[in-house]
Design a protein around this motif. Structure first.
Motif, PDB file in Angstrom:
ATOM      1  N   HIS A 144       0.762  -1.382   0.007  1.00 17.71           N
ATOM      2  CA  HIS A 144      -0.143   0.014  -0.157  1.00 17.71           C
ATOM      3  C   HIS A 144       1.060   1.338   0.020  1.00 17.71           C
ATOM      4  O   HIS A 144       0.362   2.173  -0.401  1.00 17.71           O
ATOM      5  N   GLY A 381     -12.045  -2.930   9.456  1.00 22.30           N
ATOM      6  CA  GLY A 381     -11.367  -1.885   8.724  1.00 22.30           C
ATOM      7  C   GLY A 381     -10.511  -0.747   9.630  1.00 22.30           C
ATOM      8  O   GLY A 381      -9.682  -0.458   9.603  1.00 22.30           O
ATOM      9  N   ILE A 384      -7.724  -2.594  11.100  1.00 19.51           N
ATOM     10  CA  ILE A 384      -6.910  -2.685  10.697  1.00 19.51           C
ATOM     11  C   ILE A 384      -5.844  -1.483  10.588  1.00 19.51           C
ATOM     12  O   ILE A 384      -4.729  -1.370  10.580  1.00 19.51           O
ATOM     13  N   GLY A 385      -6.535  -0.169  10.722  1.00 19.69           N
ATOM     14  CA  GLY A 385      -5.923   0.872  11.072  1.00 19.69           C
ATOM     15  C   GLY A 385      -5.212   1.136  12.145  1.00 19.69           C
ATOM     16  O   GLY A 385      -4.316   1.808  12.198  1.00 19.69           O
ATOM     17  N   GLY A 388      -2.032  -0.795  12.275  1.00 19.19           N
ATOM     18  CA  GLY A 388      -1.023  -0.506  11.005  1.00 19.19           C
ATOM     19  C   GLY A 388       0.307  -0.152  11.561  1.00 19.19           C
ATOM     20  O   GLY A 388       0.563   0.621  12.493  1.00 19.19           O
ATOM     21  N   ARG A 394      -2.260   3.488   8.433  1.00 14.70           N
ATOM     22  CA  ARG A 394      -3.329   3.725   9.528  1.00 14.70           C
ATOM     23  C   ARG A 394      -4.529   4.647   9.066  1.00 14.70           C
ATOM     24  O   ARG A 394      -5.533   4.274   9.123  1.00 14.70           O
ATOM     25  N   ALA A 397      -6.454   3.215   6.037  1.00 10.19           N
ATOM     26  CA  ALA A 397      -7.485   2.104   6.382  1.00 10.19           C
ATOM     27  C   ALA A 397      -8.629   2.795   7.197  1.00 10.19           C
ATOM     28  O   ALA A 397      -9.775   2.254   7.092  1.00 10.19           O
ATOM     29  N   LEU A 446      -8.192  -2.656   1.587  1.00  7.46           N
ATOM     30  CA  LEU A 446      -8.161  -3.159   2.820  1.00  7.46           C
ATOM     31  C   LEU A 446      -7.649  -4.589   3.033  1.00  7.46           C
ATOM     32  O   LEU A 446      -6.806  -4.754   3.980  1.00  7.46           O
ATOM     33  N   LEU A 449      -3.979  -3.916   2.820  1.00 10.25           N
ATOM     34  CA  LEU A 449      -3.575  -3.676   3.949  1.00 10.25           C
ATOM     35  C   LEU A 449      -3.301  -4.305   5.162  1.00 10.25           C
ATOM     36  O   LEU A 449      -2.413  -4.560   5.790  1.00 10.25           O
ATOM     37  N   SER A 450      -4.322  -5.197   5.312  1.00 13.60           N
ATOM     38  CA  SER A 450      -4.433  -6.163   6.410  1.00 13.60           C
ATOM     39  C   SER A 450      -3.261  -7.418   6.145  1.00 13.60           C
ATOM     40  O   SER A 450      -2.582  -7.505   7.282  1.00 13.60           O
TER      41      SER A 450
END
Length: 467
Positions: A144, A381, A384-385, A388, A394, A397, A446, A449-450
């Protein structure tokens, strides 16, 4: 300088390190199979409830979409093995329920056999295309952080997309709002893609500017107010959102973009004063427009007095809102059952008022179940943020999760008369290819990102991290 809340969050936990990729993907597969059962049962109940027989055409098309989501799951096994296991099944379930309801409305509105699959077939095709594009994004977006390199390019792209509907000959007006463009036989809503570009731009910009935005000048009423020279970004975004409301007559998009910015600037700086200042600006600007622009004033009056005969019978008045409320009321607690209500009485039930249609046939219990799925999606979501490993991830997300959350609130709030009606669509549920494409891209980002967060928390380098 006061430390911002982004820097105080942990980057890894022992529980996160113990997670096994194979277990995550097996969990995802189990949830996907359960989602297929729910969607299949909904389609069969619609067919039996309306026609009393089965139509294999819809089942075959729905099966093709299921195969595409299963293919996306297989891509995750090899390209993002540590991605969140809940996002794909939840999106598949909500999307499938939307297809079932649109199909049910097609059956109610059709007069001949040829028209039965009008909107529902289009929705199935749009879903398949959106899943394919989301899979492509997942494959080619290896990390990302690559998006952060093009922060200002994404900002420029979002601005261009917002201006496209205003170009004569390209933009088209629907329901008094100018948010669509027409290219040959196809209509597209560029604002749906613009929201993703804006989230990327806001995340990249706030990462670099958060130190100056966190500076304070003095306390006032217990709050730390920003310096006047630091108010520039919020003033610019406010002006753009007011321009959208004036030029495109789109209250929903204006509220979505502005709410997204306020949420992200609060997460980046930890200053509640930014949110309060932003809300005061929006309320002030909205009040001025409501008093000076007849369109905004009429929309608010229809919200406040929906049963007023003059507003009820007027073109674009409160008739649609009242019919939707009556439909939800008719559904009661457990609903009339799929195929046994009259959701087709409400205008645009397949798009703007699909929540009311589902409320009638699934009842409040069914609506709460769907809202619970949205809640889990947004919570994943935000998680995940929260976990991060870098500030850009962060913020991105969190912003993408709040896009879904704000849209659901605006749509459900409008249908239930909590706030004035807007032109936004319910994520994954409502008919429309533009919305489906944007929301499935959000799912893909997402997921990427995860996977990156879990991979880095385990001490390894994700593929494409050097990009």
């Amino acid at each position: 300088m006061q430390q911002t809340n982004l820097d105080s969050r942990p980057t890894a936990t022992p529980a996160r390190r113990r997670e096994r990729p194979q277990g995550l993907r097996n969990m995802e597969l189990g949830f996907l199979l359960f989602a297929y059962v729910i969607v299949l049962a909904a389609l069969l109940q619609v067919q039996l409830g309306v026609t009393g027989k089965f139509d294999t055409r819809v089942l075959v098309l729905a099966g093709a979409v299921a195969a595409l989501t299963l293919a996306m799951h297989m891509v995750l096994r090899f390209r993002a093995p540590k991605a969140d296991p809940f996002l794909l099944p939840i999106a598949t379930t909500i999307n499938g329920i939307g297809i079932a309801m649109i199909y049910r409305l097609d059956l109610a509105d059709s007069r001949t056999e040829e028209l039965v699959l009008n909107s529902s077939m289009a929705q199935i095709i749009y879903t398949g295309l959106a899943v394919v594009i989301a899979t492509v994004v997942l494959v080619f977006l290896r990390n990302h952080r690559l998006l952060q390199r093009y922060t200002y390019l994404f900002g420029l792209t979002a601005l261009v997309l917002l201006l496209l509907p205003l170009i004569p000959g390209l933009g088209v007006s629907e329901a008094n709002a100018r948010v669509w463009i027409s290219v040959g036989p196809f209509n597209f809503q560029p604002g749906e893609i613009a929201k993703i570009a804006l989230a990327i731009f806001f995340a990249g910009y706030l990462v670099t500017a958060r130190d100056s935005l966190s500076m304070v000048s003095r306390r006032f009423l217990g709050m730390r107010l920003p310096r006047m020279r630091d108010l520039g970004p919020i003033i610019v975004v406010w002006a753009i959102c007011m321009a959208i409301l004036v030029l495109q007559r789109d209250l929903g998009t204006s509220l979505l973009y502005y709410g997204l910015f306020l949420v992200m600037i609060f997460v980046a700086t930890g200053r509640l004063s930014w949110v309060i200042i932003g809300l005061l600006l929006f309320v002030g600007g909205g009040t001025i427009l409501a008093l000076s622009w007849s369109y905004v004033h009429f929309r608010i009056q229809a919200w406040l007095n929906p049963l007023d005969p003059a507003l009820y019978d007027a073109e674009g008045g409160s008739y649609q809102l009242v019919q939707g409320l009556f439909g939800i009321g008719n559904g009661g607690l457990i609903g009339t059952g799929l195929g046994h209500g009259r959701p087709d009485i409400t205008p645009l039930a397949e798009s703007d008022f699909i929540v009311a249609a589902l409320g009638e046939e699934l009842g409040l219990a069914g609506l709460f179940a769907i809202l619970a799925l949205y809640l889990i999606f947004v919570a994943r979501g935000l998680r995940i943020g929260h976990e991060g490993g870098d500030d850009f991830g962060r913020l991105l997300a969190t912003g993408l999760a709040f896009i879904v959350a704000i849209q659901v609130f605006i749509v459900v709030g409008g249908v239930t008369r909590v706030i004035p009606l807007t032109g936004l669509t319910t994520p994954f549920l409502a008919a429309g290819g533009s919305s489906l494409l944007a929301n499935w891209i959000i799912v893909a980002i997402l997921l990427r990102l995860s996977d990156t967060i879990r991979t880095e928390a385990a001490g390894s380098t994700p593929k494409g991290a050097r990009a």
